[in-house]
Motif scaffolding. Structure first.
Motif, short mmCIF file in Angstrom:
data_model
loop_
_atom_site.label_atom_id
_atom_site.label_comp_id
_atom_site.label_asym_id
_atom_site.label_seq_id
_atom_site.Cartn_x
_atom_site.Cartn_y
_atom_site.Cartn_z
N LEU A 1 10.70 37.29 -36.66
CA LEU A 1 9.30 36.96 -36.03
C LEU A 1 8.12 36.31 -36.83
O LEU A 1 7.87 36.00 -38.18
CB LEU A 1 8.21 38.47 -35.44
CG LEU A 1 6.86 37.92 -35.36
CD1 LEU A 1 7.26 37.39 -33.86
CD2 LEU A 1 5.98 39.47 -35.21
N ARG A 2 7.83 35.11 -36.25
CA ARG A 2 6.79 33.97 -36.94
C ARG A 2 5.47 33.98 -36.17
O ARG A 2 5.19 34.27 -34.98
CB ARG A 2 7.80 32.60 -36.79
CG ARG A 2 6.44 31.48 -37.68
CD ARG A 2 6.92 30.26 -37.79
NE ARG A 2 8.52 30.02 -38.49
CZ ARG A 2 8.89 29.27 -39.06
NH1 ARG A 2 8.58 27.65 -38.34
NH2 ARG A 2 9.68 29.40 -39.91
N ALA A 3 4.59 33.46 -36.65
CA ALA A 3 3.08 34.29 -36.47
C ALA A 3 1.97 33.32 -37.44
O ALA A 3 1.79 33.01 -37.97
CB ALA A 3 2.61 36.05 -36.47
N GLY A 4 1.18 32.48 -36.17
CA GLY A 4 0.33 31.48 -36.83
C GLY A 4 0.60 29.94 -35.95
O GLY A 4 0.49 30.62 -34.87
N LYS A 5 -0.05 29.16 -37.17
CA LYS A 5 0.74 27.70 -36.69
C LYS A 5 2.00 27.01 -37.00
O LYS A 5 1.29 27.03 -38.13
CB LYS A 5 -0.34 26.76 -36.31
CG LYS A 5 -0.11 25.44 -35.77
CD LYS A 5 -2.11 24.57 -36.01
CE LYS A 5 -1.39 23.22 -35.95
NZ LYS A 5 -3.01 22.44 -36.21
N PHE A 6 2.96 26.58 -36.29
CA PHE A 6 3.62 25.96 -36.31
C PHE A 6 4.27 24.92 -35.87
O PHE A 6 3.67 24.89 -35.21
CB PHE A 6 4.31 27.35 -36.77
CG PHE A 6 4.78 28.10 -35.81
CD1 PHE A 6 5.80 27.64 -34.58
CD2 PHE A 6 4.07 28.70 -35.56
CE1 PHE A 6 5.40 28.31 -33.60
CE2 PHE A 6 4.54 30.02 -34.81
CZ PHE A 6 4.68 29.50 -33.10
N ASN A 7 5.32 23.83 -36.32
CA ASN A 7 6.05 22.80 -35.35
C ASN A 7 6.52 23.91 -33.65
O ASN A 7 7.42 24.73 -34.54
CB ASN A 7 6.22 22.18 -36.48
CG ASN A 7 6.18 21.45 -36.90
OD1 ASN A 7 5.40 21.73 -38.05
ND2 ASN A 7 5.86 19.97 -36.80
N SER A 8 6.50 23.31 -32.91
CA SER A 8 7.17 23.79 -32.55
C SER A 8 8.46 24.00 -32.54
O SER A 8 9.30 22.99 -32.62
CB SER A 8 7.13 23.51 -30.55
OG SER A 8 5.34 23.61 -30.63
N PRO A 9 9.32 24.49 -32.20
CA PRO A 9 10.82 25.24 -32.98
C PRO A 9 11.70 24.47 -30.51
O PRO A 9 12.46 24.38 -29.98
CB PRO A 9 11.66 26.40 -32.50
CG PRO A 9 10.05 26.33 -31.68
CD PRO A 9 9.22 25.98 -31.86
N VAL A 10 11.27 22.88 -30.75
CA VAL A 10 11.92 21.74 -29.91
C VAL A 10 12.03 20.82 -29.99
O VAL A 10 11.94 20.05 -30.95
CB VAL A 10 10.57 21.04 -28.74
CG1 VAL A 10 11.45 21.17 -26.89
CG2 VAL A 10 10.45 22.86 -28.54
N GLY A 11 13.24 20.50 -29.96
CA GLY A 11 14.40 19.41 -29.44
C GLY A 11 14.82 19.63 -31.65
O GLY A 11 15.16 20.47 -32.37
N LEU A 12 14.46 18.61 -31.86
CA LEU A 12 15.66 17.96 -33.66
C LEU A 12 14.24 17.55 -34.25
O LEU A 12 14.12 17.91 -34.84
CB LEU A 12 16.47 17.68 -33.06
CG LEU A 12 18.19 17.80 -32.09
CD1 LEU A 12 19.68 16.65 -32.23
CD2 LEU A 12 18.58 18.95 -33.20
N TRP A 13 14.11 16.03 -34.11
CA TRP A 13 12.78 15.68 -34.68
C TRP A 13 11.87 16.54 -34.85
O TRP A 13 11.41 16.77 -36.13
CB TRP A 13 12.51 14.21 -33.55
CG TRP A 13 12.26 13.76 -35.01
CD1 TRP A 13 10.55 13.25 -34.93
CD2 TRP A 13 12.85 12.10 -35.49
NE1 TRP A 13 10.42 12.44 -35.76
CE2 TRP A 13 11.78 11.51 -35.89
CE3 TRP A 13 14.35 11.58 -35.26
CZ2 TRP A 13 11.69 10.11 -36.73
CZ3 TRP A 13 14.04 10.82 -35.77
CH2 TRP A 13 13.33 9.74 -36.49
N ASN A 14 10.76 17.10 -34.46
CA ASN A 14 9.51 18.03 -34.37
C ASN A 14 10.64 18.38 -35.40
O ASN A 14 9.54 19.86 -36.01
CB ASN A 14 9.37 18.04 -32.88
CG ASN A 14 8.43 18.99 -32.57
OD1 ASN A 14 7.59 18.00 -33.59
ND2 ASN A 14 7.65 19.81 -32.73
N GLN A 15 11.46 19.35 -35.67
CA GLN A 15 11.54 20.63 -36.37
C GLN A 15 11.64 20.36 -37.94
O GLN A 15 12.00 20.34 -38.98
CB GLN A 15 12.34 21.38 -36.08
CG GLN A 15 12.74 22.20 -34.57
CD GLN A 15 13.72 23.19 -34.70
OE1 GLN A 15 13.86 24.23 -35.51
NE2 GLN A 15 14.87 22.55 -34.05
#
Length: 336
Positions: free
Chosen positions: A120-134
Motif C-alpha cells: 500500500l502506497r499513500a501520499g503523492k506519487f506518479n500515477s502508475p499509468v502506462g510506461l513513460w509516466n512511471q
C-alpha cells in the motif's frame, strides 16, 4: 543569471564536502546516506536548450530537485522537492528572463509491503499509468521531451492511495488500484498545483503482465477537476526489451459524459544502443485533442550519450505537421 550560478555553486560545494569525507562511500546517482539512518539524500538537475526556429531560442535551467528516501524492513518512503523552470532566457528578448525559485512537492509518500504480494502506497506519487509516466526522473528517460500521451491524457500525479498486488509466478502480473477523493496534495499545503490537471478525484485500475522480454499494460480511470469537469481515460502499452534494442508504445483515448475529448493519442518508439554509452531513438506520435482543438502528427529523432548512467547528454529534432512547431532540443541532466 547570478542566482543560477549560486545554485550550481551550492551543488558543487555540497557534494564536494561529501566526497572529501573519509568514511563516505559515494557513487554518483546513488545518493548519500545520512549518518547511520535508513535515509538517503540525492537530487538532480537538468539544463535545456530549445530552438523553435521561427519563434524563439530558449536556454533554461529546467528543473532542480532534492530527494530524501529510504526503507526500513517493510516500510519505504520518499520526499522529492522540485523547482521547475528555475531560470529561463529567451535570446530574442532581453526582457524575457524568468527566475522561479519556488520548490514544489513532486512526490511525498510512504509505502508498506504487507508481504511479497500486497503493498500500500499513500501520499503523492506518479500515477502508475502506462510506461513513460512511471519513470519520474528525466535523466533516466530516453529523450529530453516527453510524449504527449503522458502529458494530456491522465493526471501525472495522484494524491491518495495505490493498492498494489503482485503475483510472483512465471508470468509476473501486477494490479494497481488508485484511490483519490481529495484535492491535490499541493493545494492542501501551498495552494499551488504541481500537476498537469488540478484534480479533487481520481480512481483508476491498472493491469500489467510481463513474460521474459515482453510486457503489456492496460489502464482505465476517471478523474475530476476542481471545476467539476469529469473525464474518463483508457490506455494500453507494450514493451519489448532485448539486449541493445528496446521497442515500446502507448495508445489511449479520453472522453467525458457527452463527447470524446481525445479520440486518440499515442506513440511508438524504438531505442537502439549502437555502441556502449550511445543510443539512437526514433519516436512517432499522433494525437487529436478536441478540448484545445489541436491535432498533430510528428516524428522525434534523438541521440543520447551517457558517459555514466546518471549523466545524460541528449539531442533531438522534432518534425511536426503543425505549422511552426518544428524544433531542436539539447539537454544535460545529472542524477546525484
Amino acid at each position: 543569471m547570478a542566482r543560477l550560478l549560486s545554485l550550481f555553486l551550492l551543488w558543487v560545494v555540497f557534494f564536494s564536502s561529501i566526497l572529501k569525507a573519509e568514511d563516505t562511500k559515494y557513487e554518483l546517482g546513488q545518493g548519500v546516506q545520512l549518518g547511520t539512518l535508513p535515509l538517503y539524500m540525492g537530487g538532480y538537475f537538468s539544463l535545456l536548450y530549445r530552438d523553435t526556429f521561427d519563434n524563439e531560442r530558449l536556454f533554461e535551467l529546467e528543473n532542480v530537485a532534492l530527494m530524501l528516501y529510504g526503507e526500513k524492513e517493510n516500510l519505504s518512503y520518499m520526499m522529492e522537492l522540485e523547482a521547475e523552470n528555475v531560470y529561463s532566457e529567451v535570446f530574442q528578448n532581453e526582457d524575457a528572463d524568468v527566475v522561479n525559485e519556488h520548490f514544489h512537492i513532486e512526490r511525498l509518500y510512504l509505502e508498506y509491503a504487507f508481504n511479497e504480494s500486497y503493498a500500500l502506497r499513500a501520499g503523492k506519487f506518479n500515477s502508475p499509468v502506462g510506461l513513460w509516466n512511471q519513470i519520474p526522473i528525466n535523466v533516466l528517460r530516453d529523450t529530453s521531451s516527453n510524449p504527449m500521451h503522458s502529458r494530456i491524457l491522465f493526471p501525472q500525479f495522484t494524491s491518495g492511495l495505490d493498492v498494489k498486488y503482485t503475483a510472483n509466478n512465471e508470468n509476473e502480473m501486477r494490479v494497481d488500484l488508485l484511490l483519490q477523493e481529495n484535492e491535490d496534495f499541493d493545494n492542501l499545503i501551498s495552494k499551488e498545483i504541481y500537476n498537469n490537471f488540478e484534480t479533487d478525484r481520481h480512481y483508476g485500475i491498472g493491469l500489467s503482465l510481463t513474460e521474459q522480454a515482453v510486457s503489456y499494460r492496460l489502464n482505465a480511470g476517471v478523474f475530476r477537476t476542481v471545476t467539476a469537469d469529469e473525464y474518463y481515460y483508457v490506455s494500453a502499452a507494450f514493451l519489448y526489451d532485448i539486449a541493445d534494442l528496446r521497442l515500446q508504445g502507448e495508445v489511449g483515448t479520453q472522453f467525458d459524459q457527452d463527447k470524446s475529448t481525445i479520440p486518440y493519442i499515442g506513440y511508438i518508439q524504438g531505442r537502439y544502443t549502437f555502441e556502449e554509452k550511445h543510443e539512437a531513438i526514433v519516436r512517432l506520435e499522433s494525437y487529436d485533442d478536441r478540448s484545445t482543438e489541436t491535432k498533430d502528427t510528428f516524428a522525434v529523432l534523438g541521440y543520447t550519450y551517457r558517459p555514466l548512467y546518471p549523466i545524460a547528454l541528449k539531442g533531438e529534432y522534432q518534425w511536426h505537421t503543425l505549422h511552426n512547431e518544428d524544433r531542436v532540443m539539447f539537454s544535460l541532466s545529472i542524477l546525484f
